[in-house]
Design an enzyme around this catalytic site. Structure first.
Site, PDB file in Angstrom:
ATOM      1  N   ASP A 129      -7.863  -1.979   3.238  1.00 17.71           N
ATOM      2  CA  ASP A 129      -6.904  -3.069   3.015  1.00 17.71           C
ATOM      3  C   ASP A 129      -7.309  -4.379   3.695  1.00 17.71           C
ATOM      4  OD1 ASP A 129      -5.063  -1.321   1.657  1.00 17.71           O
ATOM      5  OD2 ASP A 129      -4.485  -0.536   3.609  1.00 17.71           O
ATOM      6  N   ASP A 163       0.868  -1.169   0.000  1.00 13.39           N
ATOM      7  CA  ASP A 163       0.000   0.000   0.000  1.00 13.39           C
ATOM      8  C   ASP A 163       0.911   1.227   0.000  1.00 13.39           C
ATOM      9  OD1 ASP A 163      -2.378   1.508   0.235  1.00 13.39           O
ATOM     10  OD2 ASP A 163      -2.053   1.705   2.386  1.00 13.39           O
TER      11      ASP A 163
END
Length: 598
Positions: A540, A299
């Site tokens: 996420d 990420d």
């Protein structure tokens, strides 16, 4: 609610009624396992049950001195339970420390209450720095909201009356009143997180191999045990006690008890070593999973970047010099009290003081998109979005800003007028552009070295972000990610087949939704890859849960920390190489020992 209620908020009676109706914001997110669950999971394994059955036979014949083999079982239970409970308590403490409070309007007064005390239709007062604790609709005011933990999009979003606020996001600037429209499990953040409420099978080749050996032996030992007992009792004419003890002793010799204990001890030592690098291990076997990883999904925010902004350079326009920008910017950051990422980046770039005195200041607001000050004889200086400062005249400069934007830069304009602000803080008509301030996400100091390590180890790196694909690509290139120029906008991917093809072809993905992140991980696993995933936000969570090894930042959301195998307690991505090295050392040692043992 009518307008009178909005000014007064809910009454105490209305709040009590909503609590009775189950319309309160009780925490419905992902919970850590209870200590009882952790102990039971480590106690009732096939290996332990097999040994308990053998111990029962020994107990029934009264041979208590032959129960010492249970020491291996209890050692395994203690090691596994201690590690699980230790990790649970650390995660719970992090959640407690980060637990936000809510400011609500009730009976005409603002009150500060726990988030769990929010009820449906409560009127929240939200200001800079506060977390939005329940989905709500803006009633009054304006605010810029950072939704990166929810959507992955790091650019602040302007919210006005009638706009929706998502739980889990933060107020960057401004303030507003908002009416709660969802509570508990109906909140957007909880709806995403609830998709990760399933039990994931541990991806450990060592664990599965040992489990296979023990189960195979367990089923074959039943007939073998019967034959051994018959031989001892009927052929050799031993007593029942002697026959049982001899049979159990022979069977125990066929079970790799020492190897099981050795495995637990090696991974327990590995966990203790990693704690020195501020890494919390929630699953004993996850270091092995990470050591076997061949694809690492990153990420952007919180992993490659710090989540803050930095000034890259000043670009004065024709007729001006960099000094013409430096002096007024130093003065602006000294007299203004703004608190947003771009202002803080400029303030950090100009730490020195200034002797300029401001006769009037205008703070940043979401509506104006600029802030500034009038410095008497030196005139008025403002900085902010060029479109809002120059209006239609900004068209002549748009080509420059688009060029910078293509490089992943954010552009602020510094402008000047000799006149003071007009009535109602309106800019003078003769405001003229002085130069651009180029700002970008601040890359973590250790990120390039860490990315280089994984590339050298043959691990394929994929950056998956909710931000603009071009911006993410440029940041990844600065951080040294291999093939970072090879990017894809995830909004162009509509089918599972397109996602499966794209994840093998591209290295950087932008505008990715939480569901797409999950499909990316699933596609990689379907292609035979062992996948690790880093993340810090609710967006996420689904992908973190699906990955073979998941790594969360301690500074991220509670849900991300809870579902992850590893938590970086200092939110420092530089710990990752050490985790991999530790996992590989453990695997190599165990494989050599297991081969010899078996």
């Amino acid at each position: 609610m009518d307008s009178l209620d909005r000014r007064q908020g809910l009454s105490s009676e209305q709040v009590a009624q909503r609590v009775r109706d189950g319309l309160s914001n009780a925490d419905e997110g992902i919970k850590t396992k209870t200590e009882k669950q952790i102990i039971l999971e480590n106690t009732f394994t096939f290996f332990n049950i097999l040994n308990f059955v053998l111990a029962l036979f020994v107990l029934l014949v009264g041979s208590f001195k032959n129960l010492l083999f249970l020491g291996v079982i209890f050692s395994n239970i203690i090691i596994g339970s201690f590690q699980g409970i230790r990790a649970k308590r650390t995660i719970d403490k992090l959640s407690l420390i980060s637990a936000p409070k809510a400011s609500v309007l009730r009976d005409g007064k603002l009150q500060t209450i726990p988030v769990s005390g929010i009820v449906m239709n409560d009127v929240l007062h939200l200001s800079t720095g506060q977390q939005i604790c329940a989905d709500a609709i803006v009633l009054e005011g304006e605010a810029e909201v950072n939704e990166s933990l929810i959507t992955g999009e790091s650019d602040p979003v302007l919210k006005r009356a009638g706009d929706e606020l998502l739980s889990g996001s933060f107020i960057v600037s401004g303030s507003c009143y908002a009416e709660v429209e969802h509570v508990g499990r109906e909140n957007y953040a909880n709806r995403i997180a609830n998709g990760a409420k399933y039990v994931k099978r541990t991806n450990s080749e060592i664990l599965h191999s040992l489990d296979f050996i023990v189960k195979t032996l367990g089923f074959t030992l039943v007939p073998i045990g019967i034959l051994l007992f018959c031989k001892q009792f009927f052929l050799l004419h031993d007593t029942i006690r002697e026959a049982v003890v001899s049979t159990v002793a022979a069977i125990l010799g066929m079970i790799p008890e020492g190897l099981i204990l050795l495995t637990s001890v090696v991974f327990a030592v590995s966990v203790l070593r990693l704690s020195r690098y501020k890494t919390l291990v929630q699953d004993l076997y996850c270091t092995e999973s990470l050591a076997r990883v061949d694809v690492l999904c990153l990420d952007k925010t919180g992993t490659i970047t710090e989540g803050t902004m930095q000034v890259d350079e000043l670009h004065p326009l024709t007729g001006y010099t960099e000094e013409d920008m430096t002096a007024p910017l130093k003065a602006l950051v000294q007299v203004l009290t703004d608190d947003n990422p771009t202002y803080n980046a400029v303030k950090a770039y100009f730490p020195g003081g200034s002797d300029w005195k401001a006769a009037a200041t205008v703070p940043f607001s979401s509506a104006r998109k600029w802030s500034g000050a009038y410095f008497g004889e030196r005139g008025t200086y403002v900085m902010g979005a060029g479109e809002f400062i120059l209006g239609e005249r900004f068209g002549a400069l748009r080509e420059h800003t688009e060029e910078y934007a293509a490089r992943g830069e954010r552009v602020l304009l510094l402008a000047h007028s000799a006149k003071p602000f007009l009535e109602n803080k309106v800019l003078p008509d003769d405001i003229e552009p002085v130069g651009f301030i180029l700002i970008s996400d601040k890359i973590r100091t250790e990120a390039p070295q860490t990315l280089r390590y994984f590339a050298e180890q043959g691990v394929t790196l994929k950056v998956i972000s909710g931000d603009n694909a071009v911006t993410v690509s440029n940041i990844a290139q600065k951080a040294g990610l291999p093939h970072a120029e090879n990017y894809c906008d995830a909004t162009t991917l509509h089918t599972d087949e397109e996602i499966a093809g794209a994840i093998e072809q591209y290295s950087v993905f932008g505008r990715v939704t939480p569901q797409q992140k999950l499909k990316f991980v699933q596609a990689l696993k379907d292609h035979g890859h062992t996948v690790a995933m880093t993340g810090d936000g609710v967006n996420d969570v689904l992908a973190l849960k699906e990955a073979d090894c998941s790594i969360a930042m301690a500074s991220g959301s509670d849900a991300a920390r809870t579902v992850s195998n590893l938590v970086l307690l200092d939110s420092n991505f530089a710990s990752m190489p050490q985790v991999v090295k530790e996992g590989r050392r453990s695997i190599n040692n165990l494989q050599r020992s297991a081969s010899l043992f078996l």
